[in-house]
Structure formats: structure tokens, C-alpha cells
Design a protein around this motif. Structure first.
Motif, PDB file in Angstrom:
ATOM      1  N   SER B 106       0.600  -0.315   0.098  1.00 27.12           N
ATOM      2  CA  SER B 106       0.441  -0.146  -0.160  1.00 27.12           C
ATOM      3  C   SER B 106       1.092   1.420  -0.151  1.00 27.12           C
ATOM      4  CB  SER B 106      -0.796   0.384   1.190  1.00 27.12           C
ATOM      5  OG  SER B 106      -1.605  -1.436   1.512  1.00 27.12           O
ATOM      6  N   MET B 107       2.630   0.870  -0.156  1.00 28.22           N
ATOM      7  CA  MET B 107       3.079   2.372  -0.574  1.00 28.22           C
ATOM      8  C   MET B 107       2.733   2.937  -1.220  1.00 28.22           C
ATOM      9  SD  MET B 107       5.439   2.982   2.332  1.00 28.22           S
ATOM     10  CE  MET B 107       6.940   3.825   0.682  1.00 28.22           C
ATOM     11  N   HIS B 108       1.184   4.217  -1.654  1.00 32.28           N
ATOM     12  CA  HIS B 108       1.376   4.952  -2.598  1.00 32.28           C
ATOM     13  C   HIS B 108       2.325   5.460  -3.675  1.00 32.28           C
ATOM     14  CE1 HIS B 108      -2.514   2.887  -3.446  1.00 32.28           C
ATOM     15  NE2 HIS B 108      -2.673   3.388  -2.309  1.00 32.28           N
ATOM     16  N   GLY B 109       2.374   5.553  -4.086  1.00 30.21           N
ATOM     17  CA  GLY B 109       3.182   6.946  -5.239  1.00 30.21           C
ATOM     18  C   GLY B 109       4.915   5.812  -5.532  1.00 30.21           C
ATOM     19  N   ALA B 110       5.147   4.677  -4.437  1.00 33.98           N
ATOM     20  CA  ALA B 110       6.057   4.053  -4.525  1.00 33.98           C
ATOM     21  C   ALA B 110       6.271   3.347  -4.334  1.00 33.98           C
ATOM     22  CB  ALA B 110       7.701   4.630  -4.014  1.00 33.98           C
ATOM     23  N   ALA B 111       4.857   2.265  -4.641  1.00 34.72           N
ATOM     24  CA  ALA B 111       4.525   0.633  -4.355  1.00 34.72           C
ATOM     25  C   ALA B 111       5.233  -0.491  -4.694  1.00 34.72           C
ATOM     26  CB  ALA B 111       3.199   0.347  -4.933  1.00 34.72           C
ATOM     27  N   ARG B 112       5.288  -1.811  -4.036  1.00 37.43           N
ATOM     28  CA  ARG B 112       6.748  -2.755  -4.123  1.00 37.43           C
ATOM     29  C   ARG B 112       5.511  -3.535  -4.801  1.00 37.43           C
ATOM     30  NH1 ARG B 112      11.181  -0.607  -3.726  1.00 37.43           N
ATOM     31  NH2 ARG B 112      12.490  -3.006  -3.492  1.00 37.43           N
ATOM     32  N   ILE B 113       6.234  -3.993  -5.593  1.00 40.60           N
ATOM     33  CA  ILE B 113       5.535  -5.915  -6.185  1.00 40.60           C
ATOM     34  C   ILE B 113       5.521  -6.864  -5.376  1.00 40.60           C
ATOM     35  CG2 ILE B 113       4.908  -7.565  -8.305  1.00 40.60           C
ATOM     36  CD1 ILE B 113       6.471  -5.308  -9.604  1.00 40.60           C
ATOM     37  N   GLU B 114       3.830  -7.147  -4.671  1.00 48.84           N
ATOM     38  CA  GLU B 114       4.171  -8.687  -4.263  1.00 48.84           C
ATOM     39  C   GLU B 114       3.724  -9.255  -5.184  1.00 48.84           C
ATOM     40  OE1 GLU B 114       1.405  -7.837  -1.002  1.00 48.84           O
ATOM     41  OE2 GLU B 114       2.896  -6.453   0.085  1.00 48.84           O
ATOM     42  N   SER B 115       2.915  -9.707  -5.982  1.00 44.97           N
ATOM     43  CA  SER B 115       3.091 -11.040  -6.292  1.00 44.97           C
ATOM     44  C   SER B 115       1.571 -10.512  -8.378  1.00 44.97           C
ATOM     45  CB  SER B 115       2.292 -11.858  -5.701  1.00 44.97           C
ATOM     46  OG  SER B 115       0.324 -11.479  -5.723  1.00 44.97           O
ATOM     47  N   ILE B 116       2.406 -11.358  -9.021  1.00 44.67           N
ATOM     48  CA  ILE B 116       1.373 -11.280 -10.656  1.00 44.67           C
ATOM     49  C   ILE B 116       0.913 -12.638 -10.723  1.00 44.67           C
ATOM     50  CG2 ILE B 116       2.329 -11.162 -13.142  1.00 44.67           C
ATOM     51  CD1 ILE B 116       4.489  -9.063 -12.433  1.00 44.67           C
ATOM     52  N   GLU B 117      -0.599 -12.928 -10.598  1.00 41.98           N
ATOM     53  CA  GLU B 117      -1.124 -13.648 -11.398  1.00 41.98           C
ATOM     54  C   GLU B 117      -1.519 -13.967 -12.172  1.00 41.98           C
ATOM     55  OE1 GLU B 117      -4.750 -13.492  -8.268  1.00 41.98           O
ATOM     56  OE2 GLU B 117      -4.229 -13.048  -7.083  1.00 41.98           O
ATOM     57  N   THR B 118      -0.489 -14.440 -12.732  1.00 40.91           N
ATOM     58  CA  THR B 118      -1.374 -15.468 -14.129  1.00 40.91           C
ATOM     59  C   THR B 118      -1.901 -16.018 -14.494  1.00 40.91           C
ATOM     60  OG1 THR B 118       0.839 -17.014 -13.914  1.00 40.91           O
ATOM     61  CG2 THR B 118       1.722 -15.034 -14.763  1.00 40.91           C
ATOM     62  N   THR B 119      -2.821 -16.650 -14.147  1.00 34.78           N
ATOM     63  CA  THR B 119      -3.633 -17.467 -14.338  1.00 34.78           C
ATOM     64  C   THR B 119      -4.230 -16.744 -15.781  1.00 34.78           C
ATOM     65  OG1 THR B 119      -4.112 -17.992 -11.905  1.00 34.78           O
ATOM     66  CG2 THR B 119      -5.133 -19.288 -13.811  1.00 34.78           C
ATOM     67  N   ASN B 120      -5.217 -15.970 -14.879  1.00 30.96           N
ATOM     68  CA  ASN B 120      -5.104 -14.799 -16.595  1.00 30.96           C
ATOM     69  C   ASN B 120      -4.925 -14.986 -18.031  1.00 30.96           C
ATOM     70  OD1 ASN B 120      -7.641 -14.531 -14.546  1.00 30.96           O
ATOM     71  ND2 ASN B 120      -7.348 -13.086 -14.278  1.00 30.96           N
ATOM     72  N   LEU B 121      -4.269 -14.486 -17.675  1.00 35.19           N
ATOM     73  CA  LEU B 121      -2.697 -14.079 -18.721  1.00 35.19           C
ATOM     74  C   LEU B 121      -2.591 -15.306 -19.780  1.00 35.19           C
ATOM     75  CD1 LEU B 121      -0.557 -11.734 -17.293  1.00 35.19           C
ATOM     76  CD2 LEU B 121      -1.964 -10.711 -19.142  1.00 35.19           C
ATOM     77  N   ASP B 122      -2.585 -16.745 -18.316  1.00 32.36           N
ATOM     78  CA  ASP B 122      -1.906 -18.093 -19.176  1.00 32.36           C
ATOM     79  C   ASP B 122      -3.201 -18.426 -19.864  1.00 32.36           C
ATOM     80  OD1 ASP B 122       0.007 -17.977 -17.950  1.00 32.36           O
ATOM     81  OD2 ASP B 122      -0.496 -18.960 -16.316  1.00 32.36           O
ATOM     82  N   ARG B 123      -3.960 -17.655 -19.093  1.00 30.53           N
ATOM     83  CA  ARG B 123      -5.575 -18.933 -20.255  1.00 30.53           C
ATOM     84  C   ARG B 123      -5.418 -17.671 -21.710  1.00 30.53           C
ATOM     85  NH1 ARG B 123      -8.734 -18.178 -16.006  1.00 30.53           N
ATOM     86  NH2 ARG B 123      -9.422 -16.938 -16.434  1.00 30.53           N
ATOM     87  N   LYS B 124      -5.728 -16.128 -21.676  1.00 32.66           N
ATOM     88  CA  LYS B 124      -5.815 -16.409 -23.080  1.00 32.66           C
ATOM     89  C   LYS B 124      -4.368 -16.528 -24.061  1.00 32.66           C
ATOM     90  CE  LYS B 124      -9.578 -13.661 -21.464  1.00 32.66           C
ATOM     91  NZ  LYS B 124     -10.327 -13.771 -22.881  1.00 32.66           N
TER      92      LYS B 124
END
Lengths: 408, 408
Positions: B106-124
Motif C-alpha cells: 500500500s505504499m502509494h506513489g512508490a509501491a513494491r510488487i508483491e505478486s503477479i497472478e498469471t492465471t488469467n494471462l496464461d489462459r488468454k
């Protein structure tokens, strides 16, 4: 606390100064004791810019991507409005369509609202946080961004007012209300204090561009009291409400006009069952917006069929008719096209209980030597086509005849 | 199918023509057999415009609203890129951060990535649909839009490459690769074919503005092969990779410089435990980015303490030091400030196994009469401060001395 929806159109949020001005009006209503839900359009010009980019990229564009691009204009204004409210000491946060969520169907570019879940908004109102909603947008069942079509922010505002049980939905724009007629045509035009949904619907669809027809329909269905007022001047505006709220209704409330109309007459067509379908089917398929239709009483099994449409659709109409003639669907003795006509309409719920209104209209026009070319009527309006050169004269004569300059 | 991430910066998508050009490069890689994940920045200038509006609205702005406003620039480009790809016959759809979702803190303006869910992308991808991602943005645990900080699209791209197991992450920009030094300083500057993560990190943080430091760190951690190349010309660019991929490494790979540095010396401070903390604590609190630090050997329990910082932070540094002196934390005999210095650094992983590199550097500078004012070293770099007027001369002399014009 009672709730109020305040919607600001593009000219009302065109730059930072105007957003500040709009925010000051919101602050005032917060101080009046309302939980306020602000609905904003994109800064004026921005939506056109985005639409232009989409069109420059692709002619037959994917409407889902169009929506993703075009909805971004409202996101910008919503964030800026929330910031401005905070700056003025009004606790607020922005909501994009998918965050609310405002759910729509998948008709990208012209989506219909299916539901608004107010749980999140309700909780934030309880925390004392006012809402700023990016208008014009929602989320589809597939999780894609949708838009409600041009002018959709009015529709968003009314839908939020209905969902939140708001006391009223105030539509801030660049005019200070709904007028008896176009003030550019007669200086006697007067702002109406109140107008019924039905009358507003007729006026909106007849060319008074203050409110989107769809938002008025929605307001009527859910009994949302709509107020149209200016964000640039103070004043009570015009209340659009149930006719029961209007104690003493006038016979005629307003005069609408539409300048660029054309009248087309198919001369001496065969008068047989199905002839109307044979003519207007092809026109509809060609995307011609046929407005008035008049069929004269014929003789010898023949009749004249007259209709009107916007002037710029005449080439399309000609082509569709030629095609139908060539296909043997229509047998006629000629097509007469008059591209120099305009439409003038009187609107008023009082007509229902007053006979002779149409006659009074025709007499007023005749007294000025204005010839009437086509007439159509509905329960609360009478429309006529006249030569375009008489448009202003006709509006002025009718405004005088029905004494619209006098306050009701 | 193998996957490829292609990231286009703001100048590469600055208008419809450039988006078309970028899309043609994507199409090429699709034809080469890749499932492509395109990551886009906002059109150049757009982010600055949005940030300007936020700042004009509010000085102490709510970072959550800042993010909601500023992230909209990337949404526009993502939609337009998807449309352009479709127009060229490449099936594609856009994804905003919340749609993927790319989750951040929740560090707005300089947030750190915690995860990328790739399920949707994989399916597409399986459906044959290539992805266009709005860079720079994600969604917080609270469902608000976050941004990753300036230059965050590079970081997005590397994170997607890691999450999707991409073969490579290609960063398209307006330069055709990473150079041995700034080509504006010497025409002998040569594009590097390959460079290690460690070297790129040093060059990035030393002022070569090709890649964001954070994206290189992320690439190093997840072993993502990064390629920097131009979207305006053809060419292989520069591969940033593990040093094991670089068969024959040079002693020195590149020369970085930073023009606007200042050197500050606290003269004759008391040489006692804790003195460094007493000096640099207040500077850090004042937001001064102290870079090099040198403590001379002292006599009589006194020592000189020298440090460097960007020239425009000197007023802040002076104020912080005056405050510390007034508070009795520092006892000294004067402050010497030199605002006319610049930093020059040589970087190379080969230094680890080669003695005498620093000496070679000092000798080359001495031969040109360039006096060295401060020296610091790390495992793979040597940095010196010199008078600013000698900056170009120093870079040219070092470029020659280490024969960087010759291909390795």
C-alpha cells in the motif's frame, strides 16, 4: 444523513480552477448536512481527444479497447476532484466504475447499467467519507471496463441517486436551467422553475441538449428528482420531477426546435398492406433516423407517403429508396425532397386536459404567414415542419401566443 | 510457445505513428513464434501533465488519489496498442494492473510488487491472445490503484518477464543500447554487446539513465535477461545478463559520470566515536543524498570529514549542519564547500581479478593534469571527484586509456 448526488459535466471541470469552483459547491452541500456523491465527466475536450486517437488507430475498432481508453478521462477528473475536496477539508475519495462496482452488460460503447453495489460506498459514508465517482463507466461480467455511451455521466448520476436513495440529483452544467425555448431565438425565453419528466423527455429528444434522454427516462422510472443548474452562477435551476409536484401546470411548458430537417415524399405509391414496411424497413437498415411520418388519403389505390429525417441523412435515404425501387419493393411516380425545413414543437402536460391547443398553435403560425408542411401529435406535444427560413419567426410567435414569458 | 516481454517507453509510444511503429516490432516477434507480453508507458509528456494537475490541486496530496490520476496515462496507451495490434492482425487485449492482477503493497506513489497472478494471462495466451499491460501500476490490498514510482514501467516489465518465465525482456527506448560512456562526451563511445547485471547496476546508479536501478536489481534477482534497444532503429541493442554469459569480460566496461556534484568538508572535527553518526544522521533526516564519504587521518584528536552530494542539495546540507552545530552535536573549525566538482567512475567486473586498475586510472588522469579530489572504490568500480571543468577531458582520457573504443 440525507444523501445528494451532484454531477459536474465537462465544462464544469475543464481545468483546475473550475474543479476548485465545483468542489466549493460540493463543500457547501456537505455543510448543509448532506452525504454527497459527486459524479464527474472528463475535462471538456479530453473525451474527444481519446476518441480521436482510437479512430486514428483503427477504423473498425474493438469496442472493449475503445472503452478502456475512453473511460480514462473520467478517472483523471475523479482523482483531481477528490484531491480538491480534501484540500478544502472535505474528506473524500474517488471511485472508478469497477471499484464501486457499477455492473453493466457487455454492450461495450453503449452499455446498460445492471446494478450498483452500494455496500462499499455505504460503509465509507458511515466513516464520514464523501464519494467522487468517475461517471460514464462500469464493469462488464467479463471484468472489462465498459462505457455508457456519449453523455453517459448523466445516466451514471441518476443511477447512483436511485441506488443510494438520494434526496435529489443535481446536474451542474454550463446553462442555468431548462428554458421555455432557446434563448438565442427569443430574449423572452424564461427559465422554468419546474418541469415534469414527460415534458423533459419530449424536450430532450426534440433537441434541447441540456440532459441526455436516457438519464431522464431513468429518473422518471425511479422517481429521482433531477435539478439542472449552472456551476458558473448561483440560482435555483430547474427541477425535473413528477408532475404531481407541479401544482399548477401550464398548457404549454416549452417550445423545442430542430433546425436541420428534411422532408421526403414518395409520390403516388401503391396503397396496399405492407407498403409502409416496404419503405421504412430499408430506411431503418440504412441507419436513417426517420422522425415524422404522414400518409395522405389516397385515391385510385395510390397515396403519397411523407416522412422527415435529419438533412445529413438524405443521401443515405435516397440510396436506400433507390435500392428498394430497383428491387421491385416500391412502385411510385417520383420522390420529392425538401431539404429546407425545420421542426418546431410545443410541449406541455396540460394539453392532455385542454382541447384546442393544436388549433391555437396553427392559428398563431397562420397569423404570421407561416405555412405548415407536416403535422404530428402525441399526448403532450404537437410538432410541425415549416420552411427553415421561418424557424425563428415560428418559435417567437408561439412563445408569445402561449404567453411563455410569464412566470407560472 | 516461448514468451517474450517487450517494453516500450514514453518516447516510443508518444503518438499514434510511434505506437504503430512499436506494434510492427511486436508483430515481428509474434511471427518469430513468441507469445508476447507488451508493457507500455504513458505517451511522453502525459505523466508530467497529470502530475502537474495533481500538484496544482494540492500541495500535500493524498498519494492514493495521485496514483488513481497518474496511472490513467498508461491505460490509454495500453488500449491504443491493443487496437493497433488488432489492426495489424495480431490478436491482443489490454490489461490494467487491477485486471491482471498485479498486487502491490500500500505504499502509494512508490509501491513494491508483491505478486503477479498469471492465471488469467496464461489462459488468454492459450487462446492465442497476446497481452498488452499498462505498466507502472498495480492494485493494493485495499483495492486501490497503486503506482510503482517514476520509471516503474521498466520494473513492471521485468516483473512480468519473471512471472511469465519469459525468455527475455526487451526494453525499447530512444537509445540503441548501453554505451561505454556518454556519446555526447566522446565520439569514440561504443555500444556494448553485453553487460553484466552488476555493471549495469553501477552504471544506472551512477547516472546512465537508460534503465531504472530497481528494474536491474529485479532482473538480477530473478535472472531475467534484459535487452536494451531502440524502437527507432534496427540493431541488436545491449544484453544485460549474468556475467557467466559474458565469455570474455573486459577489465573496464564503461565510464559513468555525474556532472553536478558538490564536495563539502568539515574542517578539524573532533575525532571521537560517533562523530560520523552525529554528522550524517542530521543530513539523512534533511533528505540530503550523501554519496562519497572520506575521513582523513587526523592529528591531535581532530580530523577532516569530506563528503559529496548533488549540488542542488547544498543549501539543505548547510542548514542541517548548522543546526547540528548549534545543538552542540558537532564541534569543528569551519565548513569548506566546493560546488564546482563532478564525479567520474570506471566500472567493470574484470576489476575483481585485475590489480592495478585504480592506479591505471589515476595515472591517465595525472597525464592530462586532472587533479583528483576524492576517491572511493567498490569491488567493481572506482569513482573520483574532479573539478567540473575537467569532466569531459577526464572521461575522454579514461576511455582512451582503457581502450574502450575497441570491441571486446
Amino acid at each position: 444523513m440525507p444523501r445528494l448526488v451532484m454531477k459536474f459535466g465537462g465544462t464544469s471541470v475543464a481545468d483546475i480552477d473550475r474543479i476548485r469552483n465545483a468542489a466549493a459547491r460540493v463543500k457547501q452541500e456537505v455543510e448543509n448536512g448532506y452525504d454527497v456523491c459527486v459524479v464527474v465527466s472528463a475535462m471538456s475536450g479530453k473525451t474527444n481527444e481519446l476518441v480521436g486517437w482510437v479512430r486514428d488507430t483503427s477504423l473498425l475498432y474493438d469496442a472493449r479497447e475503445y472503452d478502456a481508453v475512453v473511460a480514462s478521462g473520467e478517472n483523471v477528473t475523479a482523482g483531481l476532484m477528490a484531491l480538491q475536496l480534501q484540500e478544502m477539508g472535505v474528506p473524500a475519495r474517488s471511485w472508478q466504475g469497477w471499484q464501486v462496482p457499477l455492473r453493466t452488460n457487455s454492450m461495450h460503447g453503449a452499455a446498460r447499467i445492471e446494478s450498483i453495489e452500494t455496500t462499499n460506498l455505504d460503509r465509507k459514508f458511515e466513516e464520514g467519507l464523501h464519494a467522487v465517482i468517475a461517471g460514464f463507466q462500469g464493469i462488464s461480467p467479463e471484468g472489462r471496463i465498459t462505457t455508457l455511451g456519449r453523455g453517459g455521466s448523466d445516466t451514471s448520476a441518476v443511477a447512483f441517486a436511485a441506488a443510494l436513495g438520494a434526496e435529489r440529483c443535481d446536474i451542474y452544467t454550463d446553462v442555468d436551467g431548462v428554458y421555455t425555448t432557446d434563448p438565442r431565438i427569443t430574449k423572452k425565453a424564461r427559465r422554468l422553475g419546474k418541469i415534469s419528466y414527460e415534458e423533459m423527455l419530449e424536450l430532450a429528444s426534440l433537441g434541447a441538449k441540456v440532459l441526455q434522454t436516457r438519464s431522464v427516462e431513468l429518473a422518471m422510472r425511479y422517481k429521482v428528482r433531477l435539478r439542472v443548474l449552472s456551476s458558473f452562477s448561483d440560482g435555483p435551476g430547474t427541477l425535473v420531477c413528477d408532475e404531481e409536484e407541479i401544482v399548477e401546470s401550464r398548457v404549454v411548458s416549452g417550445i423545442a426546435h430542430s433546425r436541420d430537417e428534411a422532408k421526403l415524399t414518395l409520390i403516388s405509391v401503391q396503397d396496399r398492406p405492407g407498403i409502409a414496411a416496404a419503405i421504412f424497413g430499408p430506411l431503418a437498415e440504412a441507419g436513417v433516423n426517420v422522425d415524422m411520418i404522414v400518409q395522405n388519403i389516397g385515391a385510385d389505390g395510390r397515396t403519397d407517403m411523407t416522412f422527415s429525417c435529419p438533412v445529413d441523412e438524405v443521401p443515405r435515404a435516397r440510396k436506400a429508396l433507390e435500392h428498394a425501387v430497383a428491387g421491385g419493393q416500391i412502385d411510385h411516380r417520383g420522390l420529392d425532397v425538401d431539404e429546407e425545413v425545420a421542426k418546431v414543437s410545443i410541449v406541455g402536460i396540460g394539453m392532455r386536459s385542454h382541447a384546442g391547443v393544436a388549433h391555437q398553435m396553427f392559428a398563431a403560425l397562420a397569423a404570421e404567414g407561416v405555412n405548415i408542411k407536416v403535422i404530428t401529435t402525441s399526448e403532450i406535444k404537437v410538432s410541425v415542419l415549416v420552411d427553415r427560413k421561418y424557424l425563428e419567426l415560428a418559435v417567437q410567435a408561439l412563445h408569445d401566443a402561449f404567453e411563455l414569458e410569464k412566470a407560472s
